[in-house]
Structure formats: structure tokens, C-alpha cells
Scaffold this motif. Structure first.
Motif, PDB file in Angstrom:
ATOM      1  N   PHE A 156     114.403  37.896   0.834  1.00  0.00           N
ATOM      2  CA  PHE A 156     114.446  37.698   2.278  1.00  0.00           C
ATOM      3  C   PHE A 156     115.814  37.162   2.706  1.00  0.00           C
ATOM      4  CE2 PHE A 156     113.069  35.354   6.199  1.00  0.00           C
ATOM      5  CZ  PHE A 156     112.505  36.417   6.873  1.00  0.00           C
ATOM      6  N   ILE A 157     116.396  36.264   1.888  1.00  0.00           N
ATOM      7  CA  ILE A 157     117.697  35.676   2.197  1.00  0.00           C
ATOM      8  C   ILE A 157     118.831  36.626   1.834  1.00  0.00           C
ATOM      9  CG2 ILE A 157     119.218  33.711   1.804  1.00  0.00           C
ATOM     10  CD1 ILE A 157     116.584  33.116   3.319  1.00  0.00           C
ATOM     11  N   ILE A 158     118.718  37.323   0.712  1.00  0.00           N
ATOM     12  CA  ILE A 158     119.767  38.250   0.280  1.00  0.00           C
ATOM     13  C   ILE A 158     119.994  39.338   1.323  1.00  0.00           C
ATOM     14  CG2 ILE A 158     120.317  40.044  -1.423  1.00  0.00           C
ATOM     15  CD1 ILE A 158     118.961  38.228  -3.516  1.00  0.00           C
ATOM     16  N   VAL A 159     118.923  39.811   1.931  1.00  0.00           N
ATOM     17  CA  VAL A 159     119.047  40.821   2.989  1.00  0.00           C
ATOM     18  C   VAL A 159     119.941  40.305   4.107  1.00  0.00           C
ATOM     19  CG1 VAL A 159     117.775  42.022   4.806  1.00  0.00           C
ATOM     20  CG2 VAL A 159     116.873  41.970   2.479  1.00  0.00           C
ATOM     21  N   ALA A 160     119.811  39.015   4.438  1.00  0.00           N
ATOM     22  CA  ALA A 160     120.626  38.434   5.501  1.00  0.00           C
ATOM     23  C   ALA A 160     122.096  38.367   5.093  1.00  0.00           C
ATOM     24  CB  ALA A 160     120.103  37.041   5.859  1.00  0.00           C
ATOM     25  N   VAL A 161     122.376  38.069   3.845  1.00  0.00           N
ATOM     26  CA  VAL A 161     123.757  38.006   3.367  1.00  0.00           C
ATOM     27  C   VAL A 161     124.471  39.334   3.603  1.00  0.00           C
ATOM     28  CG1 VAL A 161     125.222  37.728   1.329  1.00  0.00           C
ATOM     29  CG2 VAL A 161     123.227  36.239   1.643  1.00  0.00           C
ATOM     30  N   VAL A 165     127.381  44.177   6.535  1.00  0.00           N
ATOM     31  CA  VAL A 165     127.608  45.482   5.901  1.00  0.00           C
ATOM     32  C   VAL A 165     126.634  46.503   6.467  1.00  0.00           C
ATOM     33  CG1 VAL A 165     127.584  46.770   3.720  1.00  0.00           C
ATOM     34  CG2 VAL A 165     128.454  44.420   3.779  1.00  0.00           C
ATOM     35  N   GLY A 166     125.379  46.116   6.578  1.00  0.00           N
ATOM     36  CA  GLY A 166     124.373  47.018   7.129  1.00  0.00           C
ATOM     37  C   GLY A 166     124.659  47.386   8.567  1.00  0.00           C
ATOM     38  N   LEU A 167     125.137  46.436   9.361  1.00  0.00           N
ATOM     39  CA  LEU A 167     125.423  46.723  10.765  1.00  0.00           C
ATOM     40  C   LEU A 167     126.619  47.653  10.917  1.00  0.00           C
ATOM     41  CD1 LEU A 167     124.806  43.168  12.256  1.00  0.00           C
ATOM     42  CD2 LEU A 167     123.435  45.228  12.686  1.00  0.00           C
ATOM     43  N   ILE A 168     127.640  47.485  10.076  1.00  0.00           N
ATOM     44  CA  ILE A 168     128.778  48.405  10.118  1.00  0.00           C
ATOM     45  C   ILE A 168     128.328  49.818   9.755  1.00  0.00           C
ATOM     46  CG2 ILE A 168     130.950  49.023   8.971  1.00  0.00           C
ATOM     47  CD1 ILE A 168     131.613  46.041   8.876  1.00  0.00           C
ATOM     48  N   LEU A 169     127.498  49.930   8.726  1.00  0.00           N
ATOM     49  CA  LEU A 169     126.975  51.252   8.357  1.00  0.00           C
ATOM     50  C   LEU A 169     126.134  51.830   9.488  1.00  0.00           C
ATOM     51  CD1 LEU A 169     125.962  50.636   4.626  1.00  0.00           C
ATOM     52  CD2 LEU A 169     127.880  52.012   5.465  1.00  0.00           C
ATOM     53  N   ARG A 170     125.309  50.974  10.115  1.00  0.00           N
ATOM     54  CA  ARG A 170     124.443  51.451  11.204  1.00  0.00           C
ATOM     55  C   ARG A 170     125.252  52.017  12.360  1.00  0.00           C
ATOM     56  NH1 ARG A 170     122.774  52.942  15.342  1.00  0.00           N
ATOM     57  NH2 ARG A 170     120.807  52.494  16.429  1.00  0.00           N
ATOM     58  N   PHE A 171     126.277  51.294  12.787  1.00  0.00           N
ATOM     59  CA  PHE A 171     126.976  51.698  14.003  1.00  0.00           C
ATOM     60  C   PHE A 171     128.228  52.539  13.757  1.00  0.00           C
ATOM     61  CE2 PHE A 171     124.523  48.021  15.601  1.00  0.00           C
ATOM     62  CZ  PHE A 171     123.849  48.677  16.624  1.00  0.00           C
ATOM     63  N   ALA A 172     128.915  52.318  12.648  1.00  0.00           N
ATOM     64  CA  ALA A 172     130.138  53.098  12.395  1.00  0.00           C
ATOM     65  C   ALA A 172     129.843  54.434  11.725  1.00  0.00           C
ATOM     66  CB  ALA A 172     131.112  52.297  11.529  1.00  0.00           C
ATOM     67  N   VAL A 173     128.723  54.530  11.015  1.00  0.00           N
ATOM     68  CA  VAL A 173     128.398  55.743  10.264  1.00  0.00           C
ATOM     69  C   VAL A 173     127.190  56.470  10.857  1.00  0.00           C
ATOM     70  CG1 VAL A 173     127.774  56.695   8.008  1.00  0.00           C
ATOM     71  CG2 VAL A 173     129.376  54.763   8.154  1.00  0.00           C
ATOM     72  N   ALA A 194     115.977  48.100  15.145  1.00  0.00           N
ATOM     73  CA  ALA A 194     115.196  46.922  15.536  1.00  0.00           C
ATOM     74  C   ALA A 194     115.545  45.742  14.648  1.00  0.00           C
ATOM     75  CB  ALA A 194     113.697  47.217  15.439  1.00  0.00           C
ATOM     76  N   LEU A 195     115.714  44.585  15.267  1.00  0.00           N
ATOM     77  CA  LEU A 195     115.857  43.343  14.513  1.00  0.00           C
ATOM     78  C   LEU A 195     114.448  42.857  14.175  1.00  0.00           C
ATOM     79  CD1 LEU A 195     118.697  41.590  16.544  1.00  0.00           C
ATOM     80  CD2 LEU A 195     118.896  42.773  14.345  1.00  0.00           C
ATOM     81  N   SER A 196     113.892  43.403  13.122  1.00  0.00           N
ATOM     82  CA  SER A 196     112.520  43.103  12.727  1.00  0.00           C
ATOM     83  C   SER A 196     112.502  42.783  11.241  1.00  0.00           C
ATOM     84  CB  SER A 196     111.596  44.291  13.020  1.00  0.00           C
ATOM     85  OG  SER A 196     111.990  45.420  12.258  1.00  0.00           O
ATOM     86  N   HIS A 247     129.970  36.158   9.941  1.00  0.00           N
ATOM     87  CA  HIS A 247     128.762  36.862  10.383  1.00  0.00           C
ATOM     88  C   HIS A 247     127.639  36.696   9.366  1.00  0.00           C
ATOM     89  CE1 HIS A 247     126.202  39.798  12.223  1.00  0.00           C
ATOM     90  NE2 HIS A 247     127.143  40.326  12.974  1.00  0.00           N
ATOM     91  N   SER A 248     127.965  36.833   8.085  1.00  0.00           N
ATOM     92  CA  SER A 248     126.962  36.702   7.030  1.00  0.00           C
ATOM     93  C   SER A 248     126.368  35.299   7.013  1.00  0.00           C
ATOM     94  CB  SER A 248     127.590  37.030   5.677  1.00  0.00           C
ATOM     95  OG  SER A 248     126.645  36.915   4.636  1.00  0.00           O
ATOM     96  N   ALA A 249     127.214  34.280   7.150  1.00  0.00           N
ATOM     97  CA  ALA A 249     126.738  32.902   7.105  1.00  0.00           C
ATOM     98  C   ALA A 249     125.818  32.597   8.282  1.00  0.00           C
ATOM     99  CB  ALA A 249     127.926  31.940   7.105  1.00  0.00           C
ATOM    100  N   MET A 250     126.182  33.061   9.480  1.00  0.00           N
ATOM    101  CA  MET A 250     125.322  32.785  10.636  1.00  0.00           C
ATOM    102  C   MET A 250     123.997  33.530  10.513  1.00  0.00           C
ATOM    103  SD  MET A 250     127.292  34.848  13.698  1.00  0.00           S
ATOM    104  CE  MET A 250     125.839  35.265  14.658  1.00  0.00           C
ATOM    105  N   THR A 251     124.020  34.708   9.903  1.00  0.00           N
ATOM    106  CA  THR A 251     122.788  35.463   9.728  1.00  0.00           C
ATOM    107  C   THR A 251     121.884  34.800   8.701  1.00  0.00           C
ATOM    108  OG1 THR A 251     124.042  37.472  10.233  1.00  0.00           O
ATOM    109  CG2 THR A 251     121.836  37.764   9.344  1.00  0.00           C
ATOM    110  N   VAL A 252     122.474  34.207   7.660  1.00  0.00           N
ATOM    111  CA  VAL A 252     121.681  33.482   6.658  1.00  0.00           C
ATOM    112  C   VAL A 252     121.005  32.273   7.294  1.00  0.00           C
ATOM    113  CG1 VAL A 252     121.835  32.043   4.583  1.00  0.00           C
ATOM    114  CG2 VAL A 252     122.961  34.271   4.641  1.00  0.00           C
ATOM    115  N   ILE A 253     121.746  31.533   8.132  1.00  0.00           N
ATOM    116  CA  ILE A 253     121.135  30.394   8.819  1.00  0.00           C
ATOM    117  C   ILE A 253     119.960  30.865   9.681  1.00  0.00           C
ATOM    118  CG2 ILE A 253     121.490  28.563  10.521  1.00  0.00           C
ATOM    119  CD1 ILE A 253     124.408  28.438   9.609  1.00  0.00           C
TER     120      ILE A 253
END
Length: 355
Positions: A156-161, A165-173, A194-196, A247-253
């Protein structure tokens, strides 16, 4: 995820069968009627100050040549931008016309630069609050995490880290490719928009005004993601890697905050409002750090499930009134907890018991 242990299943059924507490629900409604007005004089300065401090600190981290200064600037950037990003939750509950321009402003200032435009959350989070959806397989923001295997929490936490990367792939690719490949577009809309936290959740294609909002927000995030990738050619790797680390750190929090926003003990049955409240968490004062890791009213998450229309700046007052009014045996008092780590430990022990 299906739980086969009859004791666990029985416990889940017991929680879902909790009846509504009429005194608590009546007090929540009666004591907070005048607190439901969102105040622009609080929202705008809070958002603008958080974003300004966050981006200034991010710039400081990028240009600093001193490791200690870079870490200090980075920490400030993480906390300030996390607070600014947390206003996405308020956007889903603000009444139409209550804060003119706030959705547009938030997306331009925060949503697009952080690649989390509000369409990712709007029309998703409200389903989490639906009376018959909360805690069920149709809830996009619920998994019975406390009833899962021990490895589920580290995952669950690793996904946030890996979120940036996932967002760049989502929007740039995926965004550009999906515009020329219709089957991919349908998949992107349904599964990657979705942020789910529920992997089984699928979105419907947007319609009407929301479709127009989705279109410009996605276009803006796509252009920003492409610019991020292209920035390496002009400025080298440091700016991009610093941005991604912040970005990764704030997402982990935020993921840790999500982990303790609920007890995650429902196995899929529909729940009463009181049961939903008791499956949710308040971390009220005097907890000293909750305002940092659960900003913009998120420390009152259980109360928010009772009063989703009360703006973040009024939740503290609503909590004080309810604590002072309700009897000591009221379920309301059982939704209050002292801090993050006891809750993390509680969920971890629950998962280990099932390992």
C-alpha cells in the motif's frame, strides 16, 4: 478480497449491523447548522500561502548546492504542497457557487502542476460517501485492509512511493496515445482516471459540463507532464528528480493518512451512518502533529462522514460542540484516537493475525 474465516466474517457482520444512534445524528445536525458556509476569506489565503511556500521551497531545493539546505527546503516543500494538494478533498464537497473560481484556481495552481487535476477525484469521492456504497465492493476508496495479509500494508505504501512515475506515464504517455487509439482511451478512462484504492473500481465516461472540465484538466496535466520530461534536455536531471522526490514524499504521507482514516474492518456489507462513523477516525487536539499529516480538516475524518457538507475550517468547532453535548457513552467519543502510529500498529497487528 473474500474472507473465509467465520470469526472474521461474523465480526464484519456485527459491525455492519450497528444501528444508527439517533441522539448522535440529531446532535450533529442541530449543533452545526450555521457552520456549513465555506468562507472564501479562509480558503483562498490558505491555498495561496501553502502553494507559494511549497513552490518557493521546491525552487530552493532545486537550486541549492548544500545537502542540508536541500533537505530542509525539500521538507518544507513536501509539507506545504501536501497541504495545498489536500484541498482537492474540499473541492468534492463545496456547494456549487459557494467559492467562485476556486476549482479553476486550484487546478491551475496545484492540480495541473502536481498532475492530480480534480477530475481524478470529483465524482469518485462522493461515491465513498454514498450511504449504500461505503465499505462495499462498489466503494472506490475502501478495501478491508485490516482483514488482509501482512504484505498488503507495505505494498500500500510502495504504490505511493511510485506515484509520480505513474502520473507521468498516465499523462505524458497514455493521454496522447489514447487520443488515437479508442480501445486504449476506454481503458484509460475506466481504469486509470481515479484517485482510488479499490483496484476493481471502474469509472464511467464523463458527460456534459464535467466532460468539458475533464478535457481541459487532462490536457493541461498532459502538457505539464510532457514539459517535465522535456525539462531534462534543458536543465538536466536535478530539477525533475527533486520534483519527483518531493511529490513521492507528500504522496507517502497522504497514503499513511489514508491508512489511518478508517479502521478498514468492513468486509463488504452496507453500513449504517453510525457504523461508518465508528469505522472512521478522528485525531482531534491535543494530538500535536495531526494538523501536519492530516491537514485541511482531515484530522476529523470520522466527523466528516457525519457532516460531509461542513467546510474544513468549521470542523474543529463542530467537534468541540459535539464533545461538550453528547453523553460519555455516545458512539461519538469512540471515534476519537490519540495519533497516527497507534492506529498503524492496530491495523498491522490485525493483518499479522491473519498471516
Amino acid at each position: 478480497m473474500t474472507v473465509h474465516d467465520p470469526l472474521i466474517a461474523a465480526a464484519s457482520r456485527t459491525k455492519s449491523a450497528i444501528p444508527d444512534d439517533a441522539a448522535m445524528l440529531r446532535a450533529a445536525a442541530d449543533l452545526t447548522r450555521e457552520l456549513s458556509t465555506a468562507r472564501p476569506g479562509i480558503y483562498w489565503p490558505d491555498l495561496l500561502a501553502s502553494a507559494f511556500i511549497g513552490y518557493a521551497a521546491l525552487a530552493g531545493a532545486i537550486i541549492s548546492g548544500n545537502g542540508a539546505f536541500m533537505l530542509a527546503f525539500g521538507l518544507v516543500a513536501v509539507l506545504a504542497l501536501y497541504r495545498a494538494a489536500s484541498f482537492i478533498h474540499e473541492l468534492t464537497h463545496i456547494r456549487k457557487g459557494a467559492l467562485p473560481g476556486f476549482r479553476l484556481g486550484w487546478n491551475l495552481i496545484v492540480g495541473i502542476p502536481l498532475m492530480i487535476p480534480s477530475f481524478l477525484y470529483e465524482d469518485v469521492h462522493t461515491q465513498h460517501h454514498a450511504r449504500t456504497r461505503y465499505g462495499t465492493a462498489n466503494d472506490p476508496e475502501y478495501l478491508p485492509l485490516a482483514l488482509m495479509k501482512p504484505w498488503s500494508l507495505p505494498l500500500f505504501i510502495i504504490v505511493a512511493v511510485l506515484a509520480p512515475v505513474g502520473l507521468i506515464l498516465r499523462f505524458a504517455v497514455l493521454t496522447p496515445l489514447s487520443l488515437i487509439i479508442p480501445p486504449l482511451r476506454r481503458k484509460v478512462v475506466a481504469e486509470f482516471s481515479a484517485l482510488s484504492i479499490n483496484p476493481a473500481y471502474r469509472r464511467r465516461a464523463p458527460e456534459g459540463e464535467f466532460a468539458r472540465q475533464w478535457a481541459w484538466q487532462e490536457a493541461g496535466a498532459s502538457l505539464f507532464a510532457l514539459a517535465l520530461v522535456g525539462s531534462v534536455l534543458a536543465f538536466g536531471w536535478k530539477p525533475l528528480l527533486t520534483y519527483m522526490a518531493v511529490h513521492s514524499a507528500m504522496t507517502v504521507i497522504n497514503q499513511l493518512r489514508t491508512l489511518v482514516a478508517h479502521l478498514w474492518e468492513n468486509e463488504g456489507e452496507a453500513m449504517t451512518v453510525t457504523a461508518q462513523y465508528l469505522d472512521s477516525v478522528n485525531v482531534p487536539p491535543p494530538s500535536p502533529l495531526a494538523a501536519i499529516w492530516a491537514p485541511v480538516g482531515l484530522r476529523y475524518h470520522a466527523l466528516h462522514h457525519l457532516l460531509p457538507s461542513v467546510p474544513y475550517h468549521a470542523l474543529g468547532e463542530a467537534h468541540k460542540r459535539l464533545v461538550a453535548t453528547l453523553e460519555s457513552d455516545s458512539p461519538y467519543h469512540r471515534g476519537n484516537y490519540p495519533g497516527m502510529w497507534p492506529l498503524v500498529g492496530k491495523i498491522a497487528r490485525s493483518t499479522m493475525a491473519r498471516g
